[in-house]
Design a protein around this motif. Structure first.
Motif, PDB file in Angstrom:
ATOM      1  N   ALA A   1      82.782  84.977 -13.044  1.00 28.35           N
ATOM      2  CA  ALA A   1      82.839  86.100 -12.105  1.00 28.35           C
ATOM      3  C   ALA A   1      83.938  87.078 -12.494  1.00 28.35           C
ATOM      4  O   ALA A   1      83.757  88.303 -12.412  1.00 28.35           O
ATOM      5  N   THR A   2      85.084  86.540 -12.944  1.00 28.02           N
ATOM      6  CA  THR A   2      86.185  87.406 -13.379  1.00 28.02           C
ATOM      7  C   THR A   2      85.780  88.213 -14.602  1.00 28.02           C
ATOM      8  O   THR A   2      86.072  89.414 -14.698  1.00 28.02           O
ATOM      9  N   PHE A   3      85.099  87.559 -15.545  1.00 24.07           N
ATOM     10  CA  PHE A   3      84.620  88.261 -16.741  1.00 24.07           C
ATOM     11  C   PHE A   3      83.704  89.412 -16.358  1.00 24.07           C
ATOM     12  O   PHE A   3      83.859  90.539 -16.838  1.00 24.07           O
ATOM     13  N   LEU A   4      82.736  89.135 -15.490  1.00 24.02           N
ATOM     14  CA  LEU A   4      81.766  90.162 -15.117  1.00 24.02           C
ATOM     15  C   LEU A   4      82.453  91.326 -14.405  1.00 24.02           C
ATOM     16  O   LEU A   4      82.177  92.503 -14.703  1.00 24.02           O
ATOM     17  N   ARG A   5      83.367  91.028 -13.505  1.00 20.79           N
ATOM     18  CA  ARG A   5      84.061  92.072 -12.755  1.00 20.79           C
ATOM     19  C   ARG A   5      84.922  92.934 -13.695  1.00 20.79           C
ATOM     20  O   ARG A   5      84.897  94.172 -13.623  1.00 20.79           O
ATOM     21  N   THR A   6      85.666  92.285 -14.594  1.00 21.85           N
ATOM     22  CA  THR A   6      86.536  93.027 -15.512  1.00 21.85           C
ATOM     23  C   THR A   6      85.724  93.836 -16.504  1.00 21.85           C
ATOM     24  O   THR A   6      86.038  94.998 -16.791  1.00 21.85           O
ATOM     25  N   ALA A   7      84.653  93.244 -17.025  1.00 17.54           N
ATOM     26  CA  ALA A   7      83.825  93.943 -18.006  1.00 17.54           C
ATOM     27  C   ALA A   7      83.165  95.171 -17.388  1.00 17.54           C
ATOM     28  O   ALA A   7      83.092  96.240 -18.020  1.00 17.54           O
ATOM     29  N   ARG A   8      82.719  95.065 -16.150  1.00 18.29           N
ATOM     30  CA  ARG A   8      82.092  96.221 -15.503  1.00 18.29           C
ATOM     31  C   ARG A   8      83.120  97.330 -15.261  1.00 18.29           C
ATOM     32  O   ARG A   8      82.793  98.514 -15.388  1.00 18.29           O
ATOM     33  N   ARG A   9      84.345  96.949 -14.947  1.00 15.00           N
ATOM     34  CA  ARG A   9      85.399  97.949 -14.770  1.00 15.00           C
ATOM     35  C   ARG A   9      85.681  98.652 -16.095  1.00 15.00           C
ATOM     36  O   ARG A   9      85.882  99.871 -16.136  1.00 15.00           O
ATOM     37  N   VAL A  10      85.695  97.893 -17.184  1.00 16.62           N
ATOM     38  CA  VAL A  10      85.902  98.477 -18.509  1.00 16.62           C
ATOM     39  C   VAL A  10      84.793  99.470 -18.836  1.00 16.62           C
ATOM     40  O   VAL A  10      85.035 100.596 -19.300  1.00 16.62           O
ATOM     41  N   LEU A  11      83.543  99.074 -18.591  1.00 15.37           N
ATOM     42  CA  LEU A  11      82.397  99.894 -18.983  1.00 15.37           C
ATOM     43  C   LEU A  11      82.169 101.096 -18.075  1.00 15.37           C
ATOM     44  O   LEU A  11      81.290 101.915 -18.344  1.00 15.37           O
ATOM     45  N   ALA A  12      82.959 101.211 -17.040  1.00 11.65           N
ATOM     46  CA  ALA A  12      82.898 102.422 -16.219  1.00 11.65           C
ATOM     47  C   ALA A  12      83.373 103.643 -17.002  1.00 11.65           C
ATOM     48  O   ALA A  12      83.030 104.776 -16.659  1.00 11.65           O
TER      49      ALA A  12
ATOM     50  N   GLY B   1      76.795  84.909 -19.586  1.00 12.50           N
ATOM     51  CA  GLY B   1      77.540  86.045 -19.046  1.00 12.50           C
ATOM     52  C   GLY B   1      77.117  87.375 -19.631  1.00 12.50           C
ATOM     53  O   GLY B   1      77.085  88.396 -18.923  1.00 12.50           O
ATOM     54  N   LEU B   2      76.772  87.398 -20.918  1.00  8.44           N
ATOM     55  CA  LEU B   2      76.349  88.648 -21.550  1.00  8.44           C
ATOM     56  C   LEU B   2      75.079  89.183 -20.900  1.00  8.44           C
ATOM     57  O   LEU B   2      74.980  90.376 -20.600  1.00  8.44           O
ATOM     58  N   ALA B   3      74.105  88.309 -20.685  1.00  7.34           N
ATOM     59  CA  ALA B   3      72.845  88.750 -20.071  1.00  7.34           C
ATOM     60  C   ALA B   3      73.082  89.292 -18.666  1.00  7.34           C
ATOM     61  O   ALA B   3      72.507  90.321 -18.280  1.00  7.34           O
ATOM     62  N   HIS B   4      73.925  88.634 -17.880  1.00  8.94           N
ATOM     63  CA  HIS B   4      74.247  89.131 -16.545  1.00  8.94           C
ATOM     64  C   HIS B   4      74.885  90.522 -16.625  1.00  8.94           C
ATOM     65  O   HIS B   4      74.567  91.411 -15.834  1.00  8.94           O
ATOM     66  N   LEU B   5      75.790  90.690 -17.601  1.00 12.01           N
ATOM     67  CA  LEU B   5      76.463  91.979 -17.751  1.00 12.01           C
ATOM     68  C   LEU B   5      75.459  93.074 -18.105  1.00 12.01           C
ATOM     69  O   LEU B   5      75.504  94.178 -17.528  1.00 12.01           O
ATOM     70  N   VAL B   6      74.578  92.809 -19.037  1.00 14.89           N
ATOM     71  CA  VAL B   6      73.598  93.814 -19.467  1.00 14.89           C
ATOM     72  C   VAL B   6      72.704  94.225 -18.297  1.00 14.89           C
ATOM     73  O   VAL B   6      72.374  95.407 -18.131  1.00 14.89           O
ATOM     74  N   ARG B   7      72.335  93.272 -17.460  1.00 15.94           N
ATOM     75  CA  ARG B   7      71.494  93.587 -16.300  1.00 15.94           C
ATOM     76  C   ARG B   7      72.210  94.508 -15.313  1.00 15.94           C
ATOM     77  O   ARG B   7      71.567  95.291 -14.616  1.00 15.94           O
ATOM     78  N   HIS B   8      73.539  94.430 -15.271  1.00 17.40           N
ATOM     79  CA  HIS B   8      74.306  95.230 -14.317  1.00 17.40           C
ATOM     80  C   HIS B   8      74.778  96.561 -14.889  1.00 17.40           C
ATOM     81  O   HIS B   8      75.332  97.385 -14.154  1.00 17.40           O
ATOM     82  N   GLU B   9      74.596  96.781 -16.195  1.00 13.45           N
ATOM     83  CA  GLU B   9      75.114  97.993 -16.829  1.00 13.45           C
ATOM     84  C   GLU B   9      74.009  98.735 -17.585  1.00 13.45           C
ATOM     85  O   GLU B   9      74.009  98.780 -18.823  1.00 13.45           O
ATOM     86  N   PRO B  10      73.066  99.346 -16.882  1.00 12.80           N
ATOM     87  CA  PRO B  10      71.925  99.975 -17.564  1.00 12.80           C
ATOM     88  C   PRO B  10      72.286 101.192 -18.412  1.00 12.80           C
ATOM     89  O   PRO B  10      71.481 101.604 -19.256  1.00 12.80           O
ATOM     90  N   THR B  11      73.461 101.764 -18.223  1.00 14.52           N
ATOM     91  CA  THR B  11      73.832 102.920 -19.049  1.00 14.52           C
ATOM     92  C   THR B  11      74.400 102.511 -20.403  1.00 14.52           C
ATOM     93  O   THR B  11      74.598 103.368 -21.273  1.00 14.52           O
ATOM     94  N   ALA B  12      74.673 101.227 -20.583  1.00 17.76           N
ATOM     95  CA  ALA B  12      75.331 100.777 -21.811  1.00 17.76           C
ATOM     96  C   ALA B  12      74.361 100.710 -22.989  1.00 17.76           C
ATOM     97  O   ALA B  12      73.146 100.580 -22.825  1.00 17.76           O
ATOM     98  N   VAL B  13      74.937 100.788 -24.172  1.00 17.39           N
ATOM     99  CA  VAL B  13      74.223 100.528 -25.419  1.00 17.39           C
ATOM    100  C   VAL B  13      74.691  99.163 -25.920  1.00 17.39           C
ATOM    101  O   VAL B  13      75.897  98.888 -25.948  1.00 17.39           O
ATOM    102  N   VAL B  14      73.768  98.298 -26.302  1.00 17.59           N
ATOM    103  CA  VAL B  14      74.072  96.924 -26.678  1.00 17.59           C
ATOM    104  C   VAL B  14      73.777  96.735 -28.163  1.00 17.59           C
ATOM    105  O   VAL B  14      72.674  97.058 -28.626  1.00 17.59           O
ATOM    106  N   VAL B  15      74.762  96.215 -28.913  1.00 16.72           N
ATOM    107  CA  VAL B  15      74.633  96.124 -30.373  1.00 16.72           C
ATOM    108  C   VAL B  15      74.996  94.720 -30.850  1.00 16.72           C
ATOM    109  O   VAL B  15      76.113  94.251 -30.600  1.00 16.72           O
TER     110      VAL B  15
END
Length: 207
Positions: free
Chosen positions: A72-83, A110-124
């Motif tokens: 949960a901490t990873f997802l919350r921090t990663a989403r804040r970064v990707l803002a 965790g990566l799949a959860h993050l991608v589902r929550h960040e549709p504006t991101a580009v994934v490489v």
């Protein structure tokens, strides 16, 4: 090969990779501060290691712990970064050290959860290897896969998305392995040629 990925300037980027060595963070820092120096870089790291090497916080690394709370901490921090649309998040998505030839490739969810929550991101996807060739120290090899739109993946169930991302990384790792083998064969052929010339040289001198 195939070279550096073409990335939109106004979109956050998630780079996910295999984890073959302790050298990975240093290699990523080199790439991030040279080729991608216009993007602030971030990445998760084991919280205990971050406590021991606090200077890594200044490099954009943030601590994560095992378990649901850590996820949960990873997802919350990663989403804040990707803002930040300039941000580049580097993730060793296997979650542990692995041999670059191990198959099948498996990823932490965790990566799949993050991608589902960040549709504006580009994934490489990114494959790394450190083979020993003709020098005493290893070579650092990297191969980027084709960028993916998170928006086109966000509707997939987490398990299916995780498998899709793993396959894309495995394909990228296979491509790098093929190039590495071809390079090694070329090096070995050149070494054999030089050894043959060296053996023939005394005979030429005596004649």
């Amino acid at each position: 090969r195939p070279g550096w990925p073409e990335l939109p300037r106004d979109r956050p980027v998630v780079v996910y990779l295999n984890h073959p060595s302790w050298w990975d963070p240093a290699f990523l820092i080199v790439m991030g501060t040279t080729r991608f120096r216009d993007r602030p870089g971030y990445g998760p790291i084991d919280a205990e290691m971050l406590d021991r090497y606090r200077f890594m916080r200044r490099l954009g690394l943030f601590g994560v712990t095992p378990g649901l709370r850590g996820a949960a901490t990873f997802l919350r921090t990663a989403r804040r970064v990707l803002a930040d649309p300039r941000a580049m998040l580097w993730i060793t998505a296997e979650g542990r050290f692995t041999d670059p030839r191990s198959r099948p490739v498996t990823l932490m969810p965790g990566l799949a959860h993050l991608v589902r929550h960040e549709p504006t991101a580009v994934v490489v996807p990114l494959a790394l290897e450190y083979p020993f060739w003709d020098e005493r120290t290893p070579e650092a090899l990297a191969c980027f896969g084709r960028p993916m739109e998170a928006a086109s993946l966000a509707g997939m169930p987490v398990e299916a998305l995780n498998e899709h991302l793993a396959r894309r990384l495995e394909e990228t790792m296979d491509a790098l392995a093929k190039d590495a083998r071809a390079r090694r064969e070329a090096v070995e052929a050149r070494v054999a040629e030089l050894q043959s010339e060296a053996r023939a040289y005394p005979a030429k001198v005596q004649s």
